[in-house]
Design a protein around this motif. Structure first.
Motif, PDB file in Angstrom:
ATOM      1  N   SER A  82      52.284  65.370  56.617  1.00 34.05           N
ATOM      2  CA  SER A  82      53.193  64.533  55.815  1.00 34.05           C
ATOM      3  C   SER A  82      54.154  65.405  55.006  1.00 34.05           C
ATOM      4  O   SER A  82      54.067  66.628  55.006  1.00 34.05           O
ATOM      5  CB  SER A  82      52.375  63.677  54.848  1.00 34.05           C
ATOM      6  N   ARG A  83      55.002  64.727  54.257  1.00 31.05           N
ATOM      7  CA  ARG A  83      55.976  65.436  53.424  1.00 31.05           C
ATOM      8  C   ARG A  83      55.412  65.780  52.041  1.00 31.05           C
ATOM      9  O   ARG A  83      56.168  66.148  51.141  1.00 31.05           O
ATOM     10  CB  ARG A  83      57.223  64.560  53.232  1.00 31.05           C
ATOM     11  N   ALA A  84      54.097  65.655  51.863  1.00 27.94           N
ATOM     12  CA  ALA A  84      53.513  65.863  50.521  1.00 27.94           C
ATOM     13  C   ALA A  84      53.863  67.232  49.943  1.00 27.94           C
ATOM     14  O   ALA A  84      54.238  67.348  48.772  1.00 27.94           O
ATOM     15  CB  ALA A  84      52.000  65.684  50.568  1.00 27.94           C
ATOM     16  N   SER A  85      53.763  68.270  50.770  1.00 23.38           N
ATOM     17  CA  SER A  85      54.056  69.614  50.244  1.00 23.38           C
ATOM     18  C   SER A  85      55.533  69.730  49.869  1.00 23.38           C
ATOM     19  O   SER A  85      55.895  70.405  48.913  1.00 23.38           O
ATOM     20  CB  SER A  85      53.674  70.703  51.249  1.00 23.38           C
ATOM     21  N   GLU A  86      56.378  69.030  50.622  1.00 22.96           N
ATOM     22  CA  GLU A  86      57.817  69.091  50.326  1.00 22.96           C
ATOM     23  C   GLU A  86      58.128  68.428  48.986  1.00 22.96           C
ATOM     24  O   GLU A  86      58.960  68.917  48.220  1.00 22.96           O
ATOM     25  CB  GLU A  86      58.614  68.403  51.441  1.00 22.96           C
ATOM     26  N   GLU A  87      57.448  67.315  48.725  1.00 20.52           N
ATOM     27  CA  GLU A  87      57.671  66.624  47.443  1.00 20.52           C
ATOM     28  C   GLU A  87      57.265  67.525  46.284  1.00 20.52           C
ATOM     29  O   GLU A  87      57.952  67.614  45.271  1.00 20.52           O
ATOM     30  CB  GLU A  87      56.877  65.306  47.394  1.00 20.52           C
ATOM     31  N   LYS A  88      56.132  68.204  46.459  1.00 20.02           N
ATOM     32  CA  LYS A  88      55.680  69.137  45.420  1.00 20.02           C
ATOM     33  C   LYS A  88      56.692  70.250  45.205  1.00 20.02           C
ATOM     34  O   LYS A  88      57.023  70.607  44.075  1.00 20.02           O
ATOM     35  CB  LYS A  88      54.347  69.780  45.843  1.00 20.02           C
ATOM     36  N   VAL A  89      57.180  70.781  46.303  1.00 17.80           N
ATOM     37  CA  VAL A  89      58.135  71.891  46.208  1.00 17.80           C
ATOM     38  C   VAL A  89      59.418  71.431  45.520  1.00 17.80           C
ATOM     39  O   VAL A  89      59.987  72.154  44.702  1.00 17.80           O
ATOM     40  CB  VAL A  89      58.405  72.504  47.604  1.00 17.80           C
ATOM     41  N   ARG A  90      59.840  70.225  45.818  1.00 18.88           N
ATOM     42  CA  ARG A  90      61.033  69.695  45.133  1.00 18.88           C
ATOM     43  C   ARG A  90      60.802  69.632  43.620  1.00 18.88           C
ATOM     44  O   ARG A  90      61.681  69.981  42.833  1.00 18.88           O
ATOM     45  CB  ARG A  90      61.396  68.304  45.668  1.00 18.88           C
ATOM     46  N   GLU A  91      59.604  69.190  43.256  1.00 18.20           N
ATOM     47  CA  GLU A  91      59.264  69.146  41.821  1.00 18.20           C
ATOM     48  C   GLU A  91      59.274  70.546  41.211  1.00 18.20           C
ATOM     49  O   GLU A  91      59.763  70.755  40.102  1.00 18.20           O
ATOM     50  CB  GLU A  91      57.868  68.536  41.627  1.00 18.20           C
ATOM     51  N   LEU A  92      58.709  71.489  41.949  1.00 12.15           N
ATOM     52  CA  LEU A  92      58.646  72.870  41.441  1.00 12.15           C
ATOM     53  C   LEU A  92      60.042  73.475  41.309  1.00 12.15           C
ATOM     54  O   LEU A  92      60.353  74.136  40.318  1.00 12.15           O
ATOM     55  CB  LEU A  92      57.777  73.733  42.371  1.00 12.15           C
ATOM     56  N   VAL A  93      60.875  73.227  42.309  1.00 13.73           N
ATOM     57  CA  VAL A  93      62.245  73.770  42.255  1.00 13.73           C
ATOM     58  C   VAL A  93      63.015  73.125  41.101  1.00 13.73           C
ATOM     59  O   VAL A  93      63.734  73.802  40.364  1.00 13.73           O
ATOM     60  CB  VAL A  93      62.978  73.584  43.608  1.00 13.73           C
ATOM     61  N   GLN A  94      62.813  71.821  40.920  1.00 10.89           N
ATOM     62  CA  GLN A  94      63.490  71.146  39.801  1.00 10.89           C
ATOM     63  C   GLN A  94      63.053  71.766  38.470  1.00 10.89           C
ATOM     64  O   GLN A  94      63.869  72.004  37.581  1.00 10.89           O
ATOM     65  CB  GLN A  94      63.177  69.639  39.818  1.00 10.89           C
ATOM     66  N   LEU A  95      61.766  72.070  38.373  1.00  8.10           N
ATOM     67  CA  LEU A  95      61.243  72.697  37.152  1.00  8.10           C
ATOM     68  C   LEU A  95      61.875  74.078  36.934  1.00  8.10           C
ATOM     69  O   LEU A  95      62.314  74.413  35.832  1.00  8.10           O
ATOM     70  CB  LEU A  95      59.716  72.831  37.258  1.00  8.10           C
ATOM     71  N   LEU A  96      61.937  74.866  37.994  1.00  5.00           N
ATOM     72  CA  LEU A  96      62.478  76.227  37.873  1.00  5.00           C
ATOM     73  C   LEU A  96      63.992  76.228  37.644  1.00  5.00           C
ATOM     74  O   LEU A  96      64.547  77.193  37.115  1.00  5.00           O
ATOM     75  CB  LEU A  96      62.125  77.046  39.122  1.00  5.00           C
ATOM     76  N   THR A  97      64.637  75.134  38.030  1.00  3.35           N
ATOM     77  CA  THR A  97      66.097  75.042  37.866  1.00  3.35           C
ATOM     78  C   THR A  97      66.495  75.029  36.386  1.00  3.35           C
ATOM     79  O   THR A  97      67.632  75.354  36.042  1.00  3.35           O
ATOM     80  CB  THR A  97      66.639  73.809  38.627  1.00  3.35           C
ATOM     81  N   ILE A  98      65.544  74.712  35.522  1.00  3.04           N
ATOM     82  CA  ILE A  98      65.793  74.785  34.068  1.00  3.04           C
ATOM     83  C   ILE A  98      66.322  76.175  33.697  1.00  3.04           C
ATOM     84  O   ILE A  98      67.138  76.321  32.793  1.00  3.04           O
ATOM     85  CB  ILE A  98      64.476  74.510  33.288  1.00  3.04           C
ATOM     86  N   HIS A  99      65.870  77.186  34.438  1.00  2.00           N
ATOM     87  CA  HIS A  99      66.220  78.565  34.083  1.00  2.00           C
ATOM     88  C   HIS A  99      67.521  79.050  34.725  1.00  2.00           C
ATOM     89  O   HIS A  99      68.009  80.119  34.390  1.00  2.00           O
ATOM     90  CB  HIS A  99      65.072  79.513  34.469  1.00  2.00           C
ATOM     91  N   GLN A 100      68.051  78.262  35.692  1.00  2.79           N
ATOM     92  CA  GLN A 100      69.303  78.737  36.313  1.00  2.79           C
ATOM     93  C   GLN A 100      70.330  77.619  36.548  1.00  2.79           C
ATOM     94  O   GLN A 100      71.365  77.852  37.157  1.00  2.79           O
ATOM     95  CB  GLN A 100      69.006  79.499  37.615  1.00  2.79           C
ATOM     96  N   TYR A 101      70.006  76.420  36.090  1.00  2.50           N
ATOM     97  CA  TYR A 101      70.937  75.269  36.071  1.00  2.50           C
ATOM     98  C   TYR A 101      71.283  74.676  37.436  1.00  2.50           C
ATOM     99  O   TYR A 101      71.479  73.480  37.548  1.00  2.50           O
ATOM    100  CB  TYR A 101      72.216  75.591  35.280  1.00  2.50           C
ATOM    101  N   THR A 102      71.399  75.498  38.463  1.00  2.00           N
ATOM    102  CA  THR A 102      71.582  74.940  39.813  1.00  2.00           C
ATOM    103  C   THR A 102      70.699  75.722  40.780  1.00  2.00           C
ATOM    104  O   THR A 102      70.533  76.934  40.621  1.00  2.00           O
ATOM    105  CB  THR A 102      73.048  75.043  40.307  1.00  2.00           C
TER     106      THR A 102
END
Length: 303
Positions: free
Chosen positions: A128-148
């Motif tokens: 399933s796409r479960a790992s992808e959803e998690k990764v999207r969440e993680l990338v969104q979290l890390l984007t705090i440090h670089q804005y895009t």
């Protein structure tokens, strides 16, 4: 004058017996030196509050920052993340799974001034796409440090199935990794990255033995950076909790790393053995297949 009064007003709600004043002068053209300002403010505090000065071990420190036209003062220092501004050290491609390690590895590179491009290998279409959803969440979290941020998701399931059908079981894990490195590297070059980043920690799992790390790295042309190499799981987990990624990383999923993992992977793979096995495949075609199916998502902060 006004500075001393403002500082004293701020101290009224504070409980302390001893204090010191630490001043920094950004503009050396100011008539008063930082020491003179500290002395004047300190004297005013003593006079107003009756508290004693202790330069060595004070209960409270008043910090003064003297600029050309204004002064900032504070009575508390909050530890920030430190490091360098994102972007000053160029751009790197971070291989990110849904696990605990890779987001921390990416964060540590960002902290040293690297802009992170993210590459995730999904077990799709076999899981399933479960790992992808998690990764999207993680990338969104890390984007705090670089804005895009940019995330490439590579559906890797069919490539893995191809490897499983044709490669001896002990070599599969190293083969997967070598193909991943090659695909990530092509994306990295396309995006002008100077290095690849993985969350490897020495000896943590079968693919992270010295021998296997060496063989996996041989597939890379770009520098392969491993910021967690000397950290153990406890240290990595602590940092994951600190940056907020841990709670996301431990959500259950099935990523491509757990798919088709043989029960006894080789821990001391030799390069010539792997190259022999790779000759049974059209590696270029596998890499091309991965690149053609890559899906791109852009992230921004704030969302």
């Amino acid at each position: 004058g006004a500075l001393s009064k403002a500082v004293i007003d701020s101290l009224r709600s504070e409980s302390f017996s001893t204090f010191r004043v630490s001043a920094k002068r950004a503009d050396k053209r100011l008539t008063l030196t930082s020491m003179e300002v500290a002395r004047d403010v300190g004297a005013a505090i003593c006079e107003e509050t009756g508290k004693k000065v202790s330069l060595k071990d004070p209960d409270l420190t008043v910090y003064l920052e003297l600029l050309s036209k204004e002064v900032y003062y504070a009575i508390e220092k909050v530890q920030g993340p430190g490091g360098m501004p994102v972007g000053v050290s160029g751009k790197v491609a971070c291989l990110i799974s849904g696990g605990i390690d890779s987001p921390v590895a990416a964060y540590r590179m960002m902290k040293r001034g690297c802009r992170a491009l993210f590459v995730h290998f999904s077990g799709r279409p076999l899981v399933s796409r479960a790992s992808e959803e998690k990764v999207r969440e993680l990338v969104q979290l890390l984007t705090i440090h670089q804005y895009t941020s940019t995330l490439y998701v590579i559906p890797f399931g069919e490539i893995q199935r191809d490897i499983v059908a044709n490669a001896p079981a002990p070599f599969r894990v190293v083969l997967y990794r070598r193909v991943m490195i090659r695909i990530a590297q092509e994306l990295a070059k396309r995006e002008h990255c100077w290095g690849l980043v993985t969350g490897d920690s020495l000896g943590q799992v079968a693919s992270q033995t010295p021998e296997n790390l060496t063989v996996i790295e041989e597939a890379a042309v770009l520098p392969l950076l491993r910021p967690l190499i000397g950290m153990d799981k406890v240290e990595i987990t602590d940092q994951a909790q600190q940056i907020g990624s841990f709670a996301i990383s431990i959500e259950p999923d099935q990523d491509c790393c757990s798919l088709f993992t043989p029960p006894h992977p080789s821990t001391k793979t030799r390069l010539d053995d792997i190259q022999k096995v790779e000759r049974m495949f059209d590696i270029g075609a596998l890499v091309k297949q991965g690149l053609e199916k890559a899906e791109l998502t852009e992230f921004t902060f704030p969302q």
